[in-house]
Design a protein around this motif. Structure first.
Motif, PDB file in Angstrom:
ATOM      1  N   ALA A 131      51.027  36.248  33.914  1.00  0.00           N
ATOM      2  CA  ALA A 131      50.472  36.807  35.153  1.00  0.00           C
ATOM      3  C   ALA A 131      49.077  36.256  35.428  1.00  0.00           C
ATOM      4  CB  ALA A 131      50.432  38.329  35.061  1.00  0.00           C
ATOM      5  N   GLN A 132      48.249  36.186  34.404  1.00  0.00           N
ATOM      6  CA  GLN A 132      46.885  35.678  34.594  1.00  0.00           C
ATOM      7  C   GLN A 132      46.888  34.214  34.998  1.00  0.00           C
ATOM      8  OE1 GLN A 132      44.936  36.631  30.873  1.00  0.00           O
ATOM      9  NE2 GLN A 132      44.489  38.733  31.498  1.00  0.00           N
ATOM     10  N   ALA A 133      47.774  33.422  34.416  1.00  0.00           N
ATOM     11  CA  ALA A 133      47.846  31.998  34.747  1.00  0.00           C
ATOM     12  C   ALA A 133      48.306  31.788  36.180  1.00  0.00           C
ATOM     13  CB  ALA A 133      48.786  31.290  33.783  1.00  0.00           C
ATOM     14  N   ALA A 157      52.492  29.619  34.689  1.00  0.00           N
ATOM     15  CA  ALA A 157      52.947  30.862  34.071  1.00  0.00           C
ATOM     16  C   ALA A 157      53.745  30.583  32.796  1.00  0.00           C
ATOM     17  CB  ALA A 157      53.787  31.667  35.061  1.00  0.00           C
ATOM     18  N   VAL A 158      54.647  29.610  32.867  1.00  0.00           N
ATOM     19  CA  VAL A 158      55.473  29.277  31.704  1.00  0.00           C
ATOM     20  C   VAL A 158      54.616  28.659  30.600  1.00  0.00           C
ATOM     21  CG1 VAL A 158      57.383  27.858  30.862  1.00  0.00           C
ATOM     22  CG2 VAL A 158      57.577  29.037  33.069  1.00  0.00           C
ATOM     23  N   GLU A 159      53.695  27.776  30.987  1.00  0.00           N
ATOM     24  CA  GLU A 159      52.821  27.143  29.994  1.00  0.00           C
ATOM     25  C   GLU A 159      51.965  28.188  29.275  1.00  0.00           C
ATOM     26  OE1 GLU A 159      49.224  23.791  29.787  1.00  0.00           O
ATOM     27  OE2 GLU A 159      50.431  24.014  31.610  1.00  0.00           O
ATOM     28  N   ALA A 160      51.429  29.140  30.021  1.00  0.00           N
ATOM     29  CA  ALA A 160      50.609  30.193  29.419  1.00  0.00           C
ATOM     30  C   ALA A 160      51.459  31.115  28.550  1.00  0.00           C
ATOM     31  CB  ALA A 160      49.919  31.000  30.516  1.00  0.00           C
ATOM     32  N   MET A 188      60.912  36.671  26.376  1.00  0.00           N
ATOM     33  CA  MET A 188      60.219  36.702  27.672  1.00  0.00           C
ATOM     34  C   MET A 188      59.928  35.300  28.158  1.00  0.00           C
ATOM     35  SD  MET A 188      59.294  39.086  29.731  1.00  0.00           S
ATOM     36  CE  MET A 188      59.245  38.425  31.406  1.00  0.00           C
ATOM     37  N   LEU A 189      59.564  34.402  27.247  1.00  0.00           N
ATOM     38  CA  LEU A 189      59.341  33.001  27.601  1.00  0.00           C
ATOM     39  C   LEU A 189      60.610  32.383  28.185  1.00  0.00           C
ATOM     40  CD1 LEU A 189      57.766  30.298  27.548  1.00  0.00           C
ATOM     41  CD2 LEU A 189      58.465  30.070  25.144  1.00  0.00           C
ATOM     42  N   LEU A 190      61.741  32.645  27.558  1.00  0.00           N
ATOM     43  CA  LEU A 190      63.013  32.130  28.060  1.00  0.00           C
ATOM     44  C   LEU A 190      63.303  32.642  29.475  1.00  0.00           C
ATOM     45  CD1 LEU A 190      65.239  32.511  24.872  1.00  0.00           C
ATOM     46  CD2 LEU A 190      64.738  30.356  26.047  1.00  0.00           C
ATOM     47  N   ILE A 191      63.037  33.920  29.695  1.00  0.00           N
ATOM     48  CA  ILE A 191      63.304  34.521  31.008  1.00  0.00           C
ATOM     49  C   ILE A 191      62.406  33.905  32.073  1.00  0.00           C
ATOM     50  CG2 ILE A 191      63.106  36.675  32.323  1.00  0.00           C
ATOM     51  CD1 ILE A 191      63.969  38.081  29.647  1.00  0.00           C
ATOM     52  N   LEU A 192      61.146  33.688  31.747  1.00  0.00           N
ATOM     53  CA  LEU A 192      60.221  33.075  32.710  1.00  0.00           C
ATOM     54  C   LEU A 192      60.623  31.640  33.023  1.00  0.00           C
ATOM     55  CD1 LEU A 192      56.858  34.491  31.325  1.00  0.00           C
ATOM     56  CD2 LEU A 192      57.892  35.029  33.539  1.00  0.00           C
ATOM     57  N   ASP A 193      61.106  30.918  32.016  1.00  0.00           N
ATOM     58  CA  ASP A 193      61.552  29.549  32.273  1.00  0.00           C
ATOM     59  C   ASP A 193      62.823  29.548  33.122  1.00  0.00           C
ATOM     60  OD1 ASP A 193      61.228  26.734  31.986  1.00  0.00           O
ATOM     61  OD2 ASP A 193      62.823  26.710  30.481  1.00  0.00           O
ATOM     62  N   CYS A 194      63.661  30.545  32.940  1.00  0.00           N
ATOM     63  CA  CYS A 194      64.851  30.667  33.800  1.00  0.00           C
ATOM     64  C   CYS A 194      64.443  30.941  35.244  1.00  0.00           C
ATOM     65  CB  CYS A 194      65.745  31.796  33.289  1.00  0.00           C
ATOM     66  SG  CYS A 194      66.647  31.407  31.773  1.00  0.00           S
ATOM     67  N   SER A 206      64.144  22.894  27.519  1.00  0.00           N
ATOM     68  CA  SER A 206      64.598  23.199  26.160  1.00  0.00           C
ATOM     69  C   SER A 206      63.549  22.875  25.113  1.00  0.00           C
ATOM     70  CB  SER A 206      65.884  22.429  25.846  1.00  0.00           C
ATOM     71  OG  SER A 206      65.685  21.028  25.995  1.00  0.00           O
ATOM     72  N   GLU A 207      62.660  21.936  25.427  1.00  0.00           N
ATOM     73  CA  GLU A 207      61.639  21.551  24.454  1.00  0.00           C
ATOM     74  C   GLU A 207      60.581  22.632  24.255  1.00  0.00           C
ATOM     75  OE1 GLU A 207      60.156  20.254  28.506  1.00  0.00           O
ATOM     76  OE2 GLU A 207      62.070  20.271  27.417  1.00  0.00           O
ATOM     77  N   LEU A 208      60.572  23.654  25.115  1.00  0.00           N
ATOM     78  CA  LEU A 208      59.597  24.733  24.975  1.00  0.00           C
ATOM     79  C   LEU A 208      59.646  25.373  23.594  1.00  0.00           C
ATOM     80  CD1 LEU A 208      59.850  26.711  28.341  1.00  0.00           C
ATOM     81  CD2 LEU A 208      57.911  25.347  27.557  1.00  0.00           C
ATOM     82  N   LEU A 209      60.836  25.456  23.031  1.00  0.00           N
ATOM     83  CA  LEU A 209      61.018  26.185  21.783  1.00  0.00           C
ATOM     84  C   LEU A 209      60.849  25.317  20.551  1.00  0.00           C
ATOM     85  CD1 LEU A 209      64.121  28.318  22.857  1.00  0.00           C
ATOM     86  CD2 LEU A 209      61.692  28.786  23.199  1.00  0.00           C
ATOM     87  N   ASP A 210      60.652  24.026  20.752  1.00  0.00           N
ATOM     88  CA  ASP A 210      60.508  23.109  19.614  1.00  0.00           C
ATOM     89  C   ASP A 210      59.271  23.466  18.803  1.00  0.00           C
ATOM     90  OD1 ASP A 210      62.717  21.779  20.521  1.00  0.00           O
ATOM     91  OD2 ASP A 210      61.625  20.070  21.360  1.00  0.00           O
TER      92      ASP A 210
END
Length: 324
Positions: A131-133, A157-160, A188-194, A206-210
């Motif tokens: 939210a802040q980002a 938002a996803v990066e933050a 929550m990260l997965l949901i925001l990326d969706c 998909s690389e977010l979780l690496d």
């Protein structure tokens, strides 16, 4: 919602594996999946959406369904997030960076306030960071309502959220000791990326979780090595006046932990009562149920053991929604 349902279904086993906070019961992935599935089905039941659909109304429908069938801490907080995010979007047929920032901010504030004892280093911190980002990016756009500005806000938002997930390991002693990140935060990260993927028409990242600690497929089920957690999780929906709702929260705080209470819907009934979704962890279920029944008539009440046999090879889900 369909993207989130699929993503959480694909990742539920890994989320369960690192679920050790607030209790090491290995069910965060399952709970988030079941909750999002209810939201997705509610939206699908509405049939084909018109081109100029009310974004807030659609999200409110999803949030209401999620709230009614929410499972666990994570599912309950997600349903609070969805219902609150819908409010600033009501009446709008198109999402902008300004509306996104407002929705994410409303949602994270409501989620933090739903818990009697909110804890940083959980999915709450991930919501707040996102939210802040988004707000920071929107503030620099000078009212630009273009899709480009919206894309920048979603990216931020996803990066933050990812940075916040990584930081959870340092915020909670249990996670630091186990060398894992918070399961609810990853969900929550997965949901925001969706959300980003659906709005921008791009693939999931998909690389977010690496490299997330504990999240490699080769890692064991971290939670199986943790001590069993005694007690049960009690959940229900109940209609209460604001005063009785405050009384219920206070009395549940006295006997239990992880107390979450959030309104279901926006307005009171003819008697001035509001519908509430209630969640609590207690040593025994009956005292909590007695307190709840002393103030109203609960519906959809469920009592689930927190400590269940932990065999990752066993059936994935039992009838209560907790992973076996």
């Amino acid at each position: 919602m369909g993207k989130a349902e699929t993503a959480l279904g694909n990742h539920s086993d890994r989320l369960n594996a690192i679920n050790i906070f607030p209790v090491a019961d290995g069910d965060t992935g399952t709970n988030l999946y079941v909750t999002v599935r209810a939201a997705a089905r509610a939206v699908s039941a509405g049939g084909d959406q018109p081109a100029q659909m009310d974004v807030g109304a659609v999200l409110a429908t999803a949030g209401q369904a999620a709230m009614e069938e929410a499972r666990g801490n994570s599912g309950t907080l997600l349903s609070v997030f969805l219902t609150a995010a819908a409010e600033p979007l009501a009446g709008h047929t198109r999402l902008t960076s300004t509306l996104l920032a407002a929705a994410l901010n409303r949602a994270q504030i409501r989620a933090w306030s739903a818990l009697s004892d909110p804890v940083p280093g959980t999915m709450l911190s991930v919501m707040e960071a996102a939210a802040q980002a988004a707000a920071a990016v929107d503030a620099g756009q000078n009212g630009d309502d273009s899709n480009h500005a919206l894309g920048l806000a979603l990216d931020a938002a996803v990066e933050a959220a990812l940075a916040a997930v990584i930081h959870t390991e340092d915020q909670l002693a249990a996670l630091t000791s186990a060398h894992v990140v918070d399961a609810g935060g990853v969900g929550m990260l997965l949901i925001l990326d969706c959300l980003r993927s659906a709005i921008l028409g791009e693939e999931l990242q998909s690389e977010l979780l690496d490299g997330l600690h504990g999240y490699d497929v080769s890692d064991p089920h971290i939670h199986t090595a943790m001590p069993d957690d005694d007690g049960v999780e009690v959940m229900c929906t109940i209609s209460l006046s604001p005063l009785n709702a405050a009384t219920l929260r206070q009395r549940l705080d006295e006997i239990g932990e992880s107390v979450i209470m959030s309104q279901v819907g926006s307005g009171p009934d003819s008697e001035g009562n509001y519908r509430w979704r209630v969640h609590v962890h207690v040593p025994e279920g009956e005292p909590a149920v007695e307190i709840i029944r002393s103030l109203g008539e609960p519906a959809n009440i469920s009592i689930s053991e927190l400590a269940l046999p932990r065999d990752p090879a066993a059936d994935a889900v039992n009838s209560s929604g907790h992973e076996r």
